[in-house]
Scaffold this motif. Structure first.
Motif, PDB file in Angstrom:
ATOM      1  N   GLY A  82      19.575  -8.831   5.470  1.00  0.00           N
ATOM      2  CA  GLY A  82      19.594  -7.706   5.931  1.00  0.00           C
ATOM      3  C   GLY A  82      17.987  -7.214   6.884  1.00  0.00           C
ATOM      4  O   GLY A  82      17.569  -8.601   6.615  1.00  0.00           O
ATOM      5  N   PHE A  83      18.198  -6.654   7.655  1.00  0.00           N
ATOM      6  CA  PHE A  83      16.739  -5.929   7.788  1.00  0.00           C
ATOM      7  C   PHE A  83      16.142  -4.838   7.497  1.00  0.00           C
ATOM      8  O   PHE A  83      17.130  -3.802   7.752  1.00  0.00           O
ATOM      9  N   THR A  84      15.128  -4.598   7.759  1.00  0.00           N
ATOM     10  CA  THR A  84      14.467  -3.164   7.267  1.00  0.00           C
ATOM     11  C   THR A  84      13.691  -2.962   8.920  1.00  0.00           C
ATOM     12  O   THR A  84      13.170  -3.255   9.569  1.00  0.00           O
ATOM     13  N   GLU A  85      13.786  -1.028   9.276  1.00  0.00           N
ATOM     14  CA  GLU A  85      13.176  -0.860  11.292  1.00  0.00           C
ATOM     15  C   GLU A  85      12.983   0.559  10.392  1.00  0.00           C
ATOM     16  O   GLU A  85      12.908   1.561  10.123  1.00  0.00           O
ATOM     17  N   LEU A  86      11.092   0.268  10.578  1.00  0.00           N
ATOM     18  CA  LEU A  86      10.671   0.946  10.098  1.00  0.00           C
ATOM     19  C   LEU A  86      10.397   2.446  11.651  1.00  0.00           C
ATOM     20  O   LEU A  86      10.649   2.117  13.145  1.00  0.00           O
ATOM     21  N   GLN A  87      10.148   4.003  10.831  1.00  0.00           N
ATOM     22  CA  GLN A  87      10.493   4.899  12.273  1.00  0.00           C
ATOM     23  C   GLN A  87       9.447   4.707  13.349  1.00  0.00           C
ATOM     24  O   GLN A  87       8.143   4.452  12.499  1.00  0.00           O
ATOM     25  N   GLU A  88       9.329   5.445  14.474  1.00  0.00           N
ATOM     26  CA  GLU A  88       8.354   5.481  15.071  1.00  0.00           C
ATOM     27  C   GLU A  88       7.061   6.186  14.118  1.00  0.00           C
ATOM     28  O   GLU A  88       7.224   7.484  14.143  1.00  0.00           O
ATOM     29  N   GLY A  89       5.485   6.137  14.719  1.00  0.00           N
ATOM     30  CA  GLY A  89       4.634   6.592  13.748  1.00  0.00           C
ATOM     31  C   GLY A  89       4.573   6.528  11.961  1.00  0.00           C
ATOM     32  O   GLY A  89       3.666   6.564  11.469  1.00  0.00           O
ATOM     33  N   SER A  90       5.403   5.198  11.691  1.00  0.00           N
ATOM     34  CA  SER A  90       5.359   4.665  10.169  1.00  0.00           C
ATOM     35  C   SER A  90       5.179   3.301  10.509  1.00  0.00           C
ATOM     36  O   SER A  90       5.606   3.022  11.614  1.00  0.00           O
ATOM     37  N   VAL A  91       4.109   2.962   9.112  1.00  0.00           N
ATOM     38  CA  VAL A  91       3.982   1.722   9.660  1.00  0.00           C
ATOM     39  C   VAL A  91       3.505   0.634   8.060  1.00  0.00           C
ATOM     40  O   VAL A  91       3.956  -0.363   8.518  1.00  0.00           O
ATOM     41  N   TRP A  92       3.664   1.211   7.499  1.00  0.00           N
ATOM     42  CA  TRP A  92       4.491   0.901   5.789  1.00  0.00           C
ATOM     43  C   TRP A  92       5.843   0.146   5.320  1.00  0.00           C
ATOM     44  O   TRP A  92       6.632   1.127   5.985  1.00  0.00           O
ATOM     45  N   ASN A  93       5.972  -1.094   4.865  1.00  0.00           N
ATOM     46  CA  ASN A  93       6.770  -1.528   4.373  1.00  0.00           C
ATOM     47  C   ASN A  93       7.277  -1.661   2.872  1.00  0.00           C
ATOM     48  O   ASN A  93       5.862  -1.732   2.649  1.00  0.00           O
ATOM     49  N   THR A  94       8.023  -1.723   2.802  1.00  0.00           N
ATOM     50  CA  THR A  94       8.707  -2.085   1.259  1.00  0.00           C
ATOM     51  C   THR A  94       7.008  -1.427   0.198  1.00  0.00           C
ATOM     52  O   THR A  94       6.065  -1.976  -0.374  1.00  0.00           O
ATOM     53  N   TYR A  95       7.348  -0.464  -0.262  1.00  0.00           N
ATOM     54  CA  TYR A  95       6.709   0.026  -0.338  1.00  0.00           C
ATOM     55  C   TYR A  95       7.440   1.876  -1.368  1.00  0.00           C
ATOM     56  O   TYR A  95       8.107   2.393  -0.903  1.00  0.00           O
ATOM     57  N   PRO A 105       5.168  -1.581  -3.535  1.00  0.00           N
ATOM     58  CA  PRO A 105       5.396  -3.089  -3.511  1.00  0.00           C
ATOM     59  C   PRO A 105       5.910  -3.238  -4.824  1.00  0.00           C
ATOM     60  O   PRO A 105       5.367  -2.208  -5.877  1.00  0.00           O
ATOM     61  N   HIS A 106       6.690  -4.146  -4.394  1.00  0.00           N
ATOM     62  CA  HIS A 106       6.902  -4.712  -5.921  1.00  0.00           C
ATOM     63  C   HIS A 106       6.786  -6.729  -6.136  1.00  0.00           C
ATOM     64  O   HIS A 106       7.277  -7.288  -5.234  1.00  0.00           O
ATOM     65  N   THR A 107       7.346  -7.284  -7.177  1.00  0.00           N
ATOM     66  CA  THR A 107       8.218  -8.635  -7.071  1.00  0.00           C
ATOM     67  C   THR A 107       9.236  -8.566  -8.060  1.00  0.00           C
ATOM     68  O   THR A 107       9.882  -7.317  -8.598  1.00  0.00           O
ATOM     69  N   HIS A 160       5.533  -8.346  -2.397  1.00  0.00           N
ATOM     70  CA  HIS A 160       6.010  -8.195  -0.793  1.00  0.00           C
ATOM     71  C   HIS A 160       5.917  -7.073  -0.503  1.00  0.00           C
ATOM     72  O   HIS A 160       6.444  -6.160  -0.218  1.00  0.00           O
ATOM     73  N   SER A 161       4.237  -7.047   0.207  1.00  0.00           N
ATOM     74  CA  SER A 161       4.342  -5.326   1.153  1.00  0.00           C
ATOM     75  C   SER A 161       3.471  -5.458   2.302  1.00  0.00           C
ATOM     76  O   SER A 161       2.930  -6.973   3.338  1.00  0.00           O
TER      77      SER A 161
END
Length: 259
Positions: A164-177, A179-181, A229-230
């Motif tokens: 799939g894919f992830t879409e960050l909202q305007e003003g947000s910058v962190w993904n997969t938070y 982090p994990h394995t 992965h973050s």
């Protein structure tokens, strides 16, 4: 490893080339990444000696997400139209697969991730409306985002691929938070729709020994099972995630405590 050595081992750049099909074979769960940017003519996905197969999907399944303008994927004579960010699952046994753009001047940009498959599931098209949509994070923590899950149990069935894919909202910058394995499967990221001239600092490595890669538009990074992965960007962006391994439970992860 030096920066150059890290980039050589975990990152692939420049895969999206107008008029060409490119492929990368990884020893990370034998994942294969394919990019196709067709213009006036269709581009065919073939097998061969590198794949030890008569045709690409002889023993594999794939997920395709279109990162460009509208295009078409033809699987064994059946044509599927993919609008931007729509997904197509291609099951094991599909003998002939080709990619085409609706307009040569505004081509589709197909991103495909493939893993070995030991069972056959039907080829299926999924629109954005058909994705499992999950909202996470908050604007306060700069990680408000929406996850679009296409290939997963309860949506599009597969042998081991989850995509799939992830879409960050305007003003947000962190993904997969946070982090994990997940030791039971590996993951491949493709970052896209970055701000003009923007970058993403992708974090990876063992939780106690992290590293980072600075990535640009449509860079592809491979994340082994032992790696977190973050990442954090210079502005909002999107990224395709694809996983393959021992199970398909999306929530199966081992969080790394922020401290």
């Amino acid at each position: 490893m030096t920066t150059d050595e890290q980039r050589a081992h975990f990152l692939r750049e420049g895969l999206f080339v107008v008029g060409k099909l490119n492929a990368v074979y990884s020893d990370v769960d034998r994942a294969v990444v394919v990019t196709a940017v067709p213009t006036a003519r269709a581009l065919e996905l073939k097998g061969g000696k590198e794949m030890a197969c008569a045709f690409f999907h002889e023993r594999r399944e794939s997920g395709v997400i279109n990162l460009g303008a509208e295009g078409k994927v033809t699987v064994d004579g059946k044509r599927y139209t993919l609008a931007p960010r729509e997904c197509l699952y291609i099951g094991r046994g599909a003998k002939k697969v080709s990619f085409a753009s609706r307009s040569a001047k505004s081509p589709a940009q197909f991103y495909l991730v493939s893993y070995p498959a030991h069972a056959v599931y039907p080829t299926a098209h999924a629109t954005l409306a058909q994705a499992n949509r999950v909202a996470l994070g908050s604007q306060k923590d700069a990680n408000a985002r929406v996850i679009y899950q296409f290939i997963r149990p309860g949506r599009v069935a597969s042998c081991q691929l989850v995509m799939g894919f992830t879409e960050l909202q305007e003003g947000s910058v962190w993904n997969t938070y946070p982090p994990h394995t997940h030791d039971r499967r590996t993951e491949v990221y493709c970052y896209f729709d970055l701000p003009e001239g923007g970058r993403v600092v992708h974090l990876y490595g063992e939780p106690s020994e992290t590293r980072h890669l600075v990535l640009k538009e449509k860079d592809v990074v491979f994340s082994p099972a032992w790696s977190i992965h973050s990442g954090v960007g210079t502005g909002a962006y999107r990224f395709v995630w694809a996983m393959g391994g021992e199970n398909q439970v999306f929530e199966d992860m081992d969080p790394a405590a922020i401290r």
